[in-house]
Structure formats: C-alpha cells, structure tokens
Design an enzyme around this catalytic site. Structure first.
Site, PDB file in Angstrom:
ATOM      1  N   ASP A  17       0.829  -1.208   0.000  1.00  7.02           N
ATOM      2  CA  ASP A  17       0.000   0.000   0.000  1.00  7.02           C
ATOM      3  C   ASP A  17       0.867   1.265   0.000  1.00  7.02           C
ATOM      4  O   ASP A  17       2.079   1.218   0.301  1.00  7.02           O
ATOM      5  CB  ASP A  17      -0.894  -0.042   1.258  1.00  7.02           C
ATOM      6  N   ASP A  70     -10.759   1.639  -3.840  1.00  2.57           N
ATOM      7  CA  ASP A  70     -11.322   1.276  -2.542  1.00  2.57           C
ATOM      8  C   ASP A  70     -12.842   1.195  -2.623  1.00  2.57           C
ATOM      9  O   ASP A  70     -13.491   0.853  -1.636  1.00  2.57           O
ATOM     10  CB  ASP A  70     -10.924   2.296  -1.466  1.00  2.57           C
TER      11      ASP A  70
HETATM   12  C1  DGJ Z   1      -6.026   1.514   1.792  1.00  2.00           C
HETATM   13  C2  DGJ Z   1      -6.341   0.351   0.907  1.00  2.00           C
HETATM   14  O1  DGJ Z   1      -6.774   0.787  -0.327  1.00  2.00           O
HETATM   15  C3  DGJ Z   1      -7.354  -0.545   1.605  1.00  2.00           C
HETATM   16  O2  DGJ Z   1      -7.738  -1.590   0.762  1.00  2.00           O
HETATM   17  C4  DGJ Z   1      -6.740  -1.049   2.870  1.00  2.00           C
HETATM   18  O3  DGJ Z   1      -5.659  -1.893   2.589  1.00  2.00           O
HETATM   19  C5  DGJ Z   1      -6.317   0.116   3.742  1.00  2.00           C
HETATM   20  N1  DGJ Z   1      -5.473   1.038   3.047  1.00  2.00           N
HETATM   21  C6  DGJ Z   1      -5.585  -0.373   4.966  1.00  2.00           C
HETATM   22  O4  DGJ Z   1      -5.107   0.647   5.736  1.00  2.00           O
END
Ligand code: DGJ
Length: 694
Positions: A441, A498
């Site tokens: 991430d 997301d």
């Molecule tokens: C942002 C990501 O896009 C989510 O899927 C998740 O992994 C969160 N971060 C976790 O903090």
C-alpha cells in the site's frame, strides 16, 4: 540529405525523417506501410508550406523539439549547467543502430557536451511501440524537463481523452477539444495518483470503442508525470510525456525518461486498449507462476478493519474458503500496536497482543483450508507514533512541519539505510512464514515530487522480488493511486479502487480496461451495504461485477444469507470454470446504444468464444433494452449465444425474447450489426452471455 528510419509491427508503421544531421521528426504514424513506400518522398511530402507571418523555414517538430531552432512550442529538453546557467542544446547526428524490432538513435551537442539517445522497440505480437529518451553529460547538470520521444498529435482528431479521478472514483475519462495552446497535465503528488493516470487516447473524428482510428499513449512511471498536448500556431500538434518537471532534485550526468508506450489502432479505442492489455500482461508483468490460474482472493479489510481477533479471522477464513476463495489476504492491523491509522506504520513486527503465538496459527489454519496466505505492508510510510520514527526521525522525507496524510509521513526511500531496514523487516516476515503474496500500500501523496524516491521504491521491490521470486505483489495506494506499467513491471495485481460498490466499480473497471487486462485488475465482492457509498446492492450484481476481473471477496462472510452465499458460490464456480481463457482474453468495450448500459465483451485469444457482461448502471430512458452490438467476430461464422443468468429475470420481464428460453444461433454479421436483444431488467443488474463459435 535526408536520413529516414521506419519502425513496423504487424499493424502500424512509424516513419522518422531528418534533414541532414538534425533530430528526426515523425513524418508518418498510422497503418502499416508497404515495404516499397519511399521514405524520402514521405519526408518531402510531409513538409508544410511557408506563408506570411512565418519564419522562412518551419522549425522541425522533432523527437526533442529544440528551443535553439526557434521551435514555437514547448521544447523537449530544458536544463541548466551545474552553476545554473541555462543551456540551449542543438543536437547533431552521431549514430544509428537498428534491427528488425529496435531502433537506437544517438545525437550530440558538441558545444554543450551533451548526448541524446532515443530508443524505439516494436512488438509484432502486442502492437505496442516502446520509446524512451536518455540524456548524458560529461559533468553534472540540472534537469528541468526531458520528454520521451515527442510524437505528433493526429490532425484528423477533434478531441483527446485523458484520465483523471479521485479516491473511490478512479479512471474518469475527460474529453478535451483540441485548440490552440496546450493541454498541460502535471502530477506533482509523487505517485502515479488517482488524479492523473498517465494515459491518453486521441481518437480520430468519428472513432468509437469499436470503430475508427485512435492513438494511445501510456507513460510507465510511478513518481508523477507531465503530459503536454499542444497545438502550435501553424496547426501542428505535439504530444510530450516525461517525469513531472524538476523532480530530478540533484545535478547528474545521466537522465532517462520512463518508457512511453504507444499504439495506433484502426479498430477504435479497443485497438489501443487491446494492445495495452496484451502488452502489460504478456510483456511487462513477470508472473511467478505463469501457468497457474489466478486464485480467488479473500481480503479481510472491510470485514474487520483493525480489529484482528484470531477466532474471528479463522471463522471468516473458513467461510471464505467454503465460498471458493483460494488466497486469504490479511490486511492492515497485524503489526506494531496498530489499532487505528494513527500509529505503528514502519514497526513491522507482529503485534503480540493480537497474535500471542505469532501469525503461524492463522497461516496454518488458512493453509489447512487449502488457501494460500497474503499479507499487507505499507513500506514507504511511517507514523510519528512509531518506534522507528522515535529512533530515526531523520529517515522521514520532507520537512518536520509538513502536513500529514492519513496521520502519516513518507520515508525517504533514497536513503540506503531506509531501504535496508525495510528489506530486513519484510524479508524476516517472508522468511519466517509461508507467505506468497504482499498487498503493498501507499496511502498518502509525497510532500514533494522526487524521482529518487520512486527509484528507491523500485529498488526495494526489485530486491525483494529477486530474493523471494515466488511472492506476488499487489500495488495499492488508497485503491488505485499507483497503477502504471512501471510499478506493474514489479507487481502482478492492482487494487483498482477502494470502492467495492459494484455500480461504481462497473464503470471504473470498464474505463480502466483501456489500459488494464483482466489478469491484473483486482475486483472484490463487497458488503451488502457498501462501506464507501452507503448503497445497497444485490448479491448477483456484486458477484458478476467482480467476476469481470480478477475475482475476490471482501465482505464479512458472516453477513451472507443462505441465498446470497449460494449465488456467490455459483458465480465464483462460473469464474473458476472460465478463468483459464478469460485470463488471456481481450476486453472489448462495446458501443452500447443505451447510455444506461455499460457493456463489454471478453473475446478469447483464439476467438472461439466470448462472454458479454451488460451491466445496467441506471434506469433506461426508453422502455425496453436496445439491441447490443458485439464486435471482433467473424462475420460469416455462426455463434451460439446463451444468457447465462436468465433464471434471474424479474417478474416484470413478461415477454418472450428468445434468450429467456433458449440459445440464439446467428452469424457474426447479425451480432455485430443488429445486436443482441436482451430481456428487460432492473437497474443495478448484469446480464451475462456466453458465446461459442460453431
Ligand atoms: C487503503 C487500501 O486501499 C485498503 O484496501 C486497505 O488496505 C487500507 N489502506 C488499509 O489501511
């Protein structure tokens, strides 16, 4: 004297031509030319006239337009000497090296002691040409701007389509009319970003998804780019791509652009999309197990967030496996004292409060269920409330009083000590556990763009991949904030958004298919009530939207009713049954006659079969569905077309279109010209059709 060069693949030709020793111009880019085309004639024919109000000779729109030759637009190179004096380069031919698929041209500016190299690589199978420019100096110089080989914008075009977006709203296509002056898009966030995906499609007048001519561009770099599409006073158009300006912060003797990927299509936007999809999947991504099917994922983020409890996770894993999941990904919350997003980033040791016996009990359980195990990291980031920040505040990128993003700062990835630390921690977790997947991430923009930060991230990933070649990596950045061919050289999947809202996802993944194949595009079945939109969506729609790409689940499976679980299992079984050919299929965006319907056709590589997904994103203006035209079929062949989910027709669909009761056997001509008449349906539903060539 004229120097000419041509670069061909099976579909397109690019012709370069130069007067004497000057930098060459692209004098032709379009359908493949015959071998007997005379390139000197093309060069002479390409020259534009001179009339009042012009210089006596038109400055070349070369691969690197030079301010020193009176070029009236943005130059391709802007730099200063080590002491800050502006340099105005003027390059002369030095050398050419060419074979069947590559062309390397070298030029020199003797006065300023600079060398410029332009590289082209064609690919007969994918129809993508890769271009790159490099600059060398014999002493450190400051670079402000270096464009990858500069290409002309087509004259038969009224508009350009580039890509913007936001968190939970990635890959929004913006159409901008060509007009005198510049369309200038610069991403100064330090990552590829939601806001400015580095892609452009220039359709020629009348082009649609399936018809007409189009030119596609993608700049493969994860640190932020600049795109310039400029119409000059004389009407010529130039398209430039490079790193965001001034992101090379140090004087240096060598600079290079990232690769620029380009494709000409005479089959509409889809021709560019298919070229990029194939090139990414077959040339860019390195697959640890190229022949293994893509596993169905389960990701626990939206089920538990930071609240990790071993018995709950075990229960969820068992339910996910029963639904068909094959890989369990443990998301954020397993390390340091990470109970929320205010702390612990960079403390990459297992949280003993949540996992007193380490991760092994969970991993063993997951393996016992027949799934593999993946884990979340956000390596480039640090919370102030972390042991590493307390020990090494100097490892942070940017000033002490910078504005935080998600309560975090970025680590300075240019520092070898930072990369070594991260390598050691991540390698320790990978060595101590049987883990075959990392979700990587990157949840904030950088305080300022810095190319050495991007190179540092690449170096860390490359080192880990070299030492753990069986581990796949997913590129995530608050969803789709780091998606580009640069990161995908090192990773195998992207977390596109997301937004697990299937309605939003339907649109996002459809538009992302201009560049991304199914194989790399993660898509998960979200909760019944979407956490980021509040929308409630039917399980069948949620499941089919995820089945359009690399399928996974992200809801808490404990919320599923028996009916929802059985629909989900059924669609997952369908996906597993078809994934072997879907993986290599081309995603063709259809020209839907109804703006409420977002439809695409995934056509097998051998063209023997296809599946159509027709997603109803809104209520239609007219009463009944308009026929949906297919594409890319053999006009004379006969196809059997079956409505896979015809059992889900609502009671308000009272008529008897053939597809509701039987398969349709018709020719490609019929399917591509009349189109398929679908039954009526509610909005937020998906019709799925399978087609087989007889
Ligand atoms: C942002 C990501 O896009 C989510 O899927 C998740 O992994 C969160 N971060 C976790 O903090």
């Amino acid at each position: 004297m004229t120097r000419t060069y041509r670069i061909d693949d099976t579909r397109q030709t690019l012709v370069l031509a130069a007067r004497n020793d000057r930098l060459p111009e692209v004098v032709y880019w379009g359908p493949r030319l015959g071998a007997d085309e005379d390139l000197d004639t093309l060069h002479a024919a390409h020259a534009i006239d001179v009339t009042g109000g012009m210089l006596d000779e038109n400055p070349d729109l070369s691969l690197c337009p030079e301010a020193s030759r009176s070029f009236p637009g943005q130059p391709g190179l802007i730099l200063r000497s080590g002491d800050g004096t502006p340099l105005l380069p003027k390059f002369c031919f030095v050398d050419v090296a060419q074979d069947a698929t590559s062309l390397v041209l070298t030029y020199r500016d003797a006065d300023n002691r600079l060398d410029l190299t332009c590289r082209f690589l064609s690919d007969p199978a994918t129809n993508v040409i890769t271009c790159q420019t490099a600059l060398d100096a014999d002493r450190p110089v400051h670079l402000h701007w270096l464009a990858a080989p500069v290409l002309p914008g087509p004259q038969q075009s009224d508009e350009m389509i580039d890509v913007s977006g936001r968190w939970c709203g990635e890959f929004q296509l913006s159409r901008t009319a060509w007009s005198p002056g510049m369309r200038y898009r610069e991403n100064r966030t330090g990552r590829t970003g939601h806001e400015h995906f580095s892609g452009l499609i220039v359709p020629c007048r009348g082009a649609t998804n399936t018809r007409g001519e189009a030119y596609g561009f993608h700049y493969g770099w994860s640190g932020g780019h600049r795109m310039i599409a400029e119409e000059l006073p004389d009407g010529r158009r130039q398209i430039q791509w490079g790193h965001a300006a001034r992101m090379e912060t140090e004087a240096a003797m060598h600079f290079s652009t990232a690769p620029l990927y380009i494709a000409y299509s005479d089959t509409g936007l889809n021709g560019c999309a298919v070229a990029f999809q194939r090139h990414l999947r077959d040339r860019i991504v390195t697959w640890p197990k190229p022949d293994a099917p893509r596993p169905v994922h389960y990701n626990c983020w939206e089920a538990v967030y930071f609240d990790h409890k071993l018995p709950v996770l075990k229960d969820i894993a068992a339910r996910a496996a029963a639904l068909g999941a094959e890989r369990f990904v443990l998301d954020d919350g397993w390390f340091g004292e990470r109970d929320d997003d205010t702390r612990s980033l960079s403390d990459w040791t297992v949280d003993a409060r949540k996992y007193p016996d380490g991760l092994h009990p969970l991993i063993d359980h997951v393996h016992g269920l027949g799934m593999t195990f993946g884990i979340w990291f956000e390596p480039e980031m640090i919370n102030e409330d972390s042991d590493i920040h307390r020990a090494h505040p100097d490892w942070v990128l940017g000033s002490e009083d910078q504005t935080l993003g998600r309560q975090q700062k970025a680590l300075n990835m240019a520092l070898p000590a930072v990369r070594d630390y991260l390598y050691d921690r991540i390698a320790a977790i990978l060595s101590d556990h049987q883990i075959d997947y990392i979700k990587w991430d990157h949840n904030r923009v950088l305080p300022m763009p810095d190319a050495s930060q991007t190179r540092g991230s690449y170096a860390l990933i490359d080192r880990l991949r070299a030492d753990f070649p069986q581990v796949e990596i997913e590129s995530c950045a608050s969803g789709g904030g780091r998606i580009d061919f640069g990161i995908l050289q090192r990773t195998q999947r992207v977390w596109l958004s997301d937004s697990n809202d299937a309605l939003e996802r339907l649109r996002i993944q459809h538009d992302a298919a201009l560049f991304l194949p199914m194989a790399v595009t993660g898509s998960h079945v979200g909760p019944r009530v979407c956490h980021t939109s509040g929308r409630t969506l039917d399980i069948s729609f949620r499941a089919w939207v995820a089945a359009q790409r690399h399928m996974g689940f992200e809801m808490d499976p404990r919320e599923l009713t028996d009916h929802e679980a059985s629909v989900l299992k059924e669609v997952t079984d369908w996906w597993k049954h078809h994934r072997h050919w879907l993986h290599k299929a081309d995603i063709l965006r259809l020209d839907s006659a109804d703006p409420a319907v977002i439809a695409e056709q995934q056509l097998a590589q051998d063209q023997s079969r296809f599946v159509v997904f027709a997603g109803k994103a809104a209520t239609s203006a007219q009463i009944v569905p308009r026929p949906l035209r297919l594409t890319g079929l053999d006009p004379d062949a006969r196809y059997r077309v079956t409505l896979v989910n015809r059992d889900t027709a609502t009671h308000l669909s009272r008529g008897a279109p053939l597809l509701k009761s039987d398969a349709l056997v018709v020719t490609g001509t019929y399917l591509m010209h009349h189109g398929i008449t679908l039954p009526w349906s509610f909005p937020e539903r998906m019709w799925v059709l399978e087609g087989e060539k007889l």
